[in-house]
Scaffold this motif. Sequence first.
Motif, PDB file in Angstrom:
ATOM      1  N   THR A   1      59.555  92.178  39.912  1.00 11.49           N
ATOM      2  CA  THR A   1      59.558  93.146  38.818  1.00 11.49           C
ATOM      3  C   THR A   1      58.264  93.001  38.040  1.00 11.49           C
ATOM      4  O   THR A   1      57.841  91.891  37.742  1.00 11.49           O
ATOM      5  CB  THR A   1      60.734  92.884  37.848  1.00 11.49           C
ATOM      6  OG1 THR A   1      61.933  92.792  38.588  1.00 11.49           O
ATOM      7  CG2 THR A   1      60.865  93.991  36.819  1.00 11.49           C
ATOM      8  N   PHE A   2      57.672  94.131  37.729  1.00 10.54           N
ATOM      9  CA  PHE A   2      56.502  94.109  36.870  1.00 10.54           C
ATOM     10  C   PHE A   2      56.818  94.922  35.620  1.00 10.54           C
ATOM     11  O   PHE A   2      57.406  96.001  35.700  1.00 10.54           O
ATOM     12  CB  PHE A   2      55.292  94.704  37.583  1.00 10.54           C
ATOM     13  CG  PHE A   2      54.092  94.831  36.696  1.00 10.54           C
ATOM     14  CD1 PHE A   2      53.351  93.713  36.364  1.00 10.54           C
ATOM     15  CD2 PHE A   2      53.737  96.064  36.162  1.00 10.54           C
ATOM     16  CE1 PHE A   2      52.261  93.815  35.515  1.00 10.54           C
ATOM     17  CE2 PHE A   2      52.646  96.165  35.305  1.00 10.54           C
ATOM     18  CZ  PHE A   2      51.912  95.045  34.988  1.00 10.54           C
ATOM     19  N   GLY A   3      56.475  94.384  34.482  1.00 14.32           N
ATOM     20  CA  GLY A   3      56.764  95.097  33.246  1.00 14.32           C
ATOM     21  C   GLY A   3      55.553  95.099  32.331  1.00 14.32           C
ATOM     22  O   GLY A   3      54.786  94.141  32.285  1.00 14.32           O
ATOM     23  N   LEU A   4      55.391  96.204  31.633  1.00 17.46           N
ATOM     24  CA  LEU A   4      54.293  96.311  30.686  1.00 17.46           C
ATOM     25  C   LEU A   4      54.867  96.963  29.442  1.00 17.46           C
ATOM     26  O   LEU A   4      55.560  97.976  29.547  1.00 17.46           O
ATOM     27  CB  LEU A   4      53.195  97.193  31.299  1.00 17.46           C
ATOM     28  CG  LEU A   4      51.881  97.311  30.550  1.00 17.46           C
ATOM     29  CD1 LEU A   4      51.167  95.963  30.517  1.00 17.46           C
ATOM     30  CD2 LEU A   4      50.992  98.338  31.222  1.00 17.46           C
ATOM     31  N   ASP A   5      54.632  96.393  28.289  1.00 16.86           N
ATOM     32  CA  ASP A   5      55.105  97.087  27.099  1.00 16.86           C
ATOM     33  C   ASP A   5      54.135  97.011  25.932  1.00 16.86           C
ATOM     34  O   ASP A   5      53.294  96.120  25.847  1.00 16.86           O
ATOM     35  CB  ASP A   5      56.522  96.653  26.691  1.00 16.86           C
ATOM     36  CG  ASP A   5      56.664  95.175  26.460  1.00 16.86           C
ATOM     37  OD1 ASP A   5      55.778  94.592  25.817  1.00 16.86           O
ATOM     38  OD2 ASP A   5      57.669  94.599  26.917  1.00 16.86           O
ATOM     39  N   TYR A   6      54.252  98.009  25.111  1.00 13.39           N
ATOM     40  CA  TYR A   6      53.397  98.111  23.930  1.00 13.39           C
ATOM     41  C   TYR A   6      54.260  98.528  22.744  1.00 13.39           C
ATOM     42  O   TYR A   6      55.044  99.474  22.849  1.00 13.39           O
ATOM     43  CB  TYR A   6      52.293  99.144  24.162  1.00 13.39           C
ATOM     44  CG  TYR A   6      51.595  99.557  22.888  1.00 13.39           C
ATOM     45  CD1 TYR A   6      50.746  98.673  22.226  1.00 13.39           C
ATOM     46  CD2 TYR A   6      51.824 100.811  22.328  1.00 13.39           C
ATOM     47  CE1 TYR A   6      50.133  99.036  21.039  1.00 13.39           C
ATOM     48  CE2 TYR A   6      51.210 101.177  21.136  1.00 13.39           C
ATOM     49  CZ  TYR A   6      50.367 100.282  20.496  1.00 13.39           C
ATOM     50  OH  TYR A   6      49.765 100.637  19.315  1.00 13.39           O
ATOM     51  N   TYR A   7      54.151  97.810  21.646  1.00 11.96           N
ATOM     52  CA  TYR A   7      54.906  98.158  20.438  1.00 11.96           C
ATOM     53  C   TYR A   7      53.976  98.171  19.233  1.00 11.96           C
ATOM     54  O   TYR A   7      53.082  97.330  19.120  1.00 11.96           O
ATOM     55  CB  TYR A   7      56.045  97.165  20.190  1.00 11.96           C
ATOM     56  CG  TYR A   7      57.160  97.317  21.196  1.00 11.96           C
ATOM     57  CD1 TYR A   7      58.209  98.192  20.979  1.00 11.96           C
ATOM     58  CD2 TYR A   7      57.133  96.599  22.385  1.00 11.96           C
ATOM     59  CE1 TYR A   7      59.208  98.355  21.909  1.00 11.96           C
ATOM     60  CE2 TYR A   7      58.134  96.760  23.337  1.00 11.96           C
ATOM     61  CZ  TYR A   7      59.165  97.635  23.087  1.00 11.96           C
ATOM     62  OH  TYR A   7      60.149  97.811  24.015  1.00 11.96           O
ATOM     63  N   TYR A   8      54.233  99.110  18.369  1.00 13.23           N
ATOM     64  CA  TYR A   8      53.440  99.237  17.153  1.00 13.23           C
ATOM     65  C   TYR A   8      54.397  99.296  15.967  1.00 13.23           C
ATOM     66  O   TYR A   8      55.333 100.095  15.952  1.00 13.23           O
ATOM     67  CB  TYR A   8      52.589 100.513  17.225  1.00 13.23           C
ATOM     68  CG  TYR A   8      51.903 100.873  15.937  1.00 13.23           C
ATOM     69  CD1 TYR A   8      51.006  99.985  15.334  1.00 13.23           C
ATOM     70  CD2 TYR A   8      52.141 102.095  15.314  1.00 13.23           C
ATOM     71  CE1 TYR A   8      50.384 100.308  14.155  1.00 13.23           C
ATOM     72  CE2 TYR A   8      51.514 102.427  14.123  1.00 13.23           C
ATOM     73  CZ  TYR A   8      50.634 101.528  13.553  1.00 13.23           C
ATOM     74  OH  TYR A   8      50.013 101.845  12.375  1.00 13.23           O
ATOM     75  N   THR A   9      54.187  98.406  15.012  1.00 13.82           N
ATOM     76  CA  THR A   9      55.017  98.395  13.814  1.00 13.82           C
ATOM     77  C   THR A   9      54.122  98.653  12.613  1.00 13.82           C
ATOM     78  O   THR A   9      53.073  98.011  12.473  1.00 13.82           O
ATOM     79  CB  THR A   9      55.701  97.023  13.639  1.00 13.82           C
ATOM     80  OG1 THR A   9      56.296  96.656  14.870  1.00 13.82           O
ATOM     81  CG2 THR A   9      56.763  97.070  12.554  1.00 13.82           C
ATOM     82  N   ASP A  10      54.523  99.580  11.787  1.00 17.63           N
ATOM     83  CA  ASP A  10      53.718  99.924  10.622  1.00 17.63           C
ATOM     84  C   ASP A  10      54.597  99.784   9.381  1.00 17.63           C
ATOM     85  O   ASP A  10      55.629 100.442   9.274  1.00 17.63           O
ATOM     86  CB  ASP A  10      53.216 101.366  10.781  1.00 17.63           C
ATOM     87  CG  ASP A  10      52.294 101.743   9.637  1.00 17.63           C
ATOM     88  OD1 ASP A  10      51.522 100.869   9.194  1.00 17.63           O
ATOM     89  OD2 ASP A  10      52.365 102.900   9.182  1.00 17.63           O
ATOM     90  N   PHE A  11      54.184  98.901   8.474  1.00 14.20           N
ATOM     91  CA  PHE A  11      54.985  98.681   7.272  1.00 14.20           C
ATOM     92  C   PHE A  11      54.618  99.676   6.184  1.00 14.20           C
ATOM     93  O   PHE A  11      53.454  99.832   5.836  1.00 14.20           O
ATOM     94  CB  PHE A  11      54.769  97.265   6.736  1.00 14.20           C
ATOM     95  CG  PHE A  11      55.533  96.224   7.514  1.00 14.20           C
ATOM     96  CD1 PHE A  11      56.824  95.893   7.159  1.00 14.20           C
ATOM     97  CD2 PHE A  11      54.957  95.604   8.613  1.00 14.20           C
ATOM     98  CE1 PHE A  11      57.533  94.945   7.886  1.00 14.20           C
ATOM     99  CE2 PHE A  11      55.652  94.658   9.338  1.00 14.20           C
ATOM    100  CZ  PHE A  11      56.948  94.320   8.972  1.00 14.20           C
ATOM    101  N   THR A  12      55.624 100.348   5.655  1.00 18.82           N
ATOM    102  CA  THR A  12      55.444 101.201   4.488  1.00 18.82           C
ATOM    103  C   THR A  12      55.476 100.314   3.248  1.00 18.82           C
ATOM    104  O   THR A  12      54.712 100.475   2.323  1.00 18.82           O
ATOM    105  CB  THR A  12      56.575 102.241   4.394  1.00 18.82           C
ATOM    106  OG1 THR A  12      56.790 102.763   5.693  1.00 18.82           O
ATOM    107  CG2 THR A  12      56.238 103.350   3.449  1.00 18.82           C
ATOM    108  N   ASN A  13      56.413  99.377   3.260  1.00 12.07           N
ATOM    109  CA  ASN A  13      56.382  98.335   2.227  1.00 12.07           C
ATOM    110  C   ASN A  13      56.787  97.004   2.845  1.00 12.07           C
ATOM    111  O   ASN A  13      57.565  96.935   3.791  1.00 12.07           O
ATOM    112  CB  ASN A  13      57.304  98.638   1.058  1.00 12.07           C
ATOM    113  CG  ASN A  13      57.150  97.564  -0.011  1.00 12.07           C
ATOM    114  OD1 ASN A  13      56.028  97.261  -0.417  1.00 12.07           O
ATOM    115  ND2 ASN A  13      58.239  96.941  -0.404  1.00 12.07           N
TER     116      ASN A  13
END
Lengths: 765, 116
Positions: free
Chosen positions: A565-577
């Motif tokens: 199995t090959f997996g690739l992931d990307y996550y972006y978290t943006d804080f408002t506060n």
Amino acid sequence: MGIVLLLTIVDMSWAQNADTVVTNNNKNVKGYIYDAVSHEPMIGVTVQSLNNTYVWVTDFHGYFNLEVPDTVKSLKLSYLGYETTLIDATANDTLRIYLNESKGINLKEATIVGRQSNTTISTLGIAKTEKIGLGELMKAACCNLSESFETTPSVDVGFTDAVSGYKQIQMLGLAGTYTSFTRENIPDIRGLAAITGLTFTPGTFVESIQLSKGAGSVVNGFEGTAGQINVEWFKPFEDKSPQFIINGYQSVQGRSEGNFVANHSFNKRLSTSVLLHGRGDFKKVDMNNDKFLDNPLGSVFVGANRWFYFGENGWEIQGGVKAIALNTHGGQFNHKKGDEQLSGNSPWGYQNKTDRIETWAKIGKVNLETPYKSMGLQLSGIYHDQSNQFGATPYNGNQRSFYTNYIYQSIINNTNHIIKMGASAIFDQYYESFKTVNFSRTEIVPGVFTEYSWKHTEKFNLVAGLRADYNNLFGTFVTPRLHIRYAPTQNTAFRASAGRAQRTANFIAENMGLMASSRSFLINSRNFSSITEYPRNNYPFAPEVAWNMGVNFTQKFMLNYRDGTFGLDYYYTDFTNQVVVDIEKFREVNFYNLNGKSYSHSIQAQLDYEPIRFFDVRLAYRFYDVKTTYSGQLLEKPLIASYRAFLNLGFSTHNHWKFDYTVQWMGSKRLPQHYDDHLKKVVVSGKSPSFWLMNTQINKSFNNDAFSIYVGAENLLNVMQHPLIIGASDPFGNNFDASLIWGSAMGRNIYAGFRINIAPKNKNN
Amino acid sequence: MKNIFLTIIAVLIVGIVSVKAQNKAKIQTDTIHVSGICDMCEKRIVDAAYIKGVKRADWDKNTGILKVVYNSQKTSISEIEKNIAATGHDAGKTKANINDYKKLPECCAYKEVGIH
């Protein structure tokens, strides 16, 4: 359980209504039905399509041969006193089906089990979920939840400070408090125990862990910025659950552990589990000679009891209680419990006493006539009390929480359209005292939610959820979440998720590690010592709000006849506060509302492959870019490694030996302003060196896994952070800091243990 | 530091390439029927199928079909059948010896099914 059932239903492929079928190609579904225990043919079992249009009753040999349209994807098997089972009707072969006697659950997927590796990532399911199974948990032989992630690349594990022995986790480069922890989908360690609570779930209780990054389902609440970790305990009614587990562990660093799990079914309806854990640390260990204990002494006891009852008409009820008593003390080598904490008078000491009781219940009902309709009610209550002493600094906290969640599920026209709706309520009451300041607040958060799941063939599905909650301190807020999955082939899946999350930071409890220093604590740049009493419910900050978006790609492949199995992931978290924890100035920590940007980018690639039978290789690499605005300046978050590489090799033999080896490389981390003991001056900034960590374990099991012994080594290279504690020679002085931890606070550890696993009496399959 | 990982990846790639070259050898896929019932049977059958020269073996519990991929220069389907039958499971044309059959664990006793 209710939830488990609901999820099972979501995963099933159901036939369309026959009325809507235009083309009429027919096929024959045939096979034999046997009793799962006696293997005798079953006469008179009803085999029918889900709309009841096509029906067959098995003959003397248990045989059926039913002609149905091609559009019928599954058939329902029913027989009085047996579990109603759905079978896949797409195969052309003659089926052999084994029916289980009913335990009151009337809908269960017939399980298909092959050889599974220890951690599995599926291309099915709406969210990418890493399922950490028993095999993986055994790699960390002792241990509690925080330590069981040490072989999981998605999670970073580190010490909170150099004296308390607590470990914390990070996902997506964000602290463990941004991950929502649930036990069988009920919120577990929220509030004051958000960091320390991982210690309270012993690994031996755990049957499996599901880990998913990014936004979760609105059904489970509005928290969980970075992801969800759900823990499933052993269930006493399941055939695979052992009758008894007894586990003992001893390390050369003086840690002793004992675990006991007993599962018992009184009859088909009633079953119970008793789970016990005891840990003691009796030996004073100071491997880096800084006159501080590497790990506190003391004891932890965890006891739990749970009950399951499956009633008639699709009712199921379960309830449980768990109690924790922790008593530890550490600090300087000569410190004794109760020593007066005055400069020059006595050794610097650390003390922690925690008592906690959790209780929970779940009530579920599946409608037998229309099994796609079900409802569930979850209830839980928590009492938590802790008192801590870091040198002369006392911290006490008390939490009472109550949680309830009601979920109703039904379909729109057919099971390709599932709708869930419900209401929840959270009640949290906190009393905290830190130094001379008292804080208290009561949060009451009622909310409603709905979630719609749409499935279009096996290739595409979508889950859209929306919830609205009212917080008595902060007002109303809306939480939208969306998940999409597209699987062009059986072996390829693309997934995307987006959503909002909100939480109230318990900024003191979550940063307890910083108390192991001479830092002064400030709220909005105002020193705690100038505050005597905080008005009740006058929480000094806004709630933390963040948006998370993620995409991931999973590809299963076969190479040289072996699976991978090959997996690739990307996550972006943006804080408002965010409640910013600013340790950029040495000798102080300042808490304030975010003013500017705060975000996290996370990219991870992972390859799992079995190049030779019984030899598993896992390679992973991840990159974080986590930045927060500290007093107007956008800076890399301190003490977070931007790069991490990971390799795990697992090998097992036919004669039941298992060898496991993990090596990881941790990149350098940014250090904030700190005092340098060698240079005898304040250093404005710096970088920690990168380092390697190696763990290994050998396991041998006997008599069909009934008995196994293991030996292992953690931190094989004996790499320790130097200096671990700044100003260790004068802990009551101004430069003392045991909270700037970037490396391992413990040296090489060798351990050994055993595990007795008594299989259930009626062993099938 | 990162070099070690690159080395590991390189070794994996070399391994794959050399294996690819080997594929020119006589790789054959066959399916045979093997008698068995449960998950325990699956483990027994698949374990027994992996003799020298066998690349991959998958047994389907529902159909009793064993799919086996092997190098026909190193082994043969009858060799594989023989090895499986020795564990008590009828495999293709090779029937298990009654003494071997009797050693099967309770749940794998496939001949008892259907007699009643």
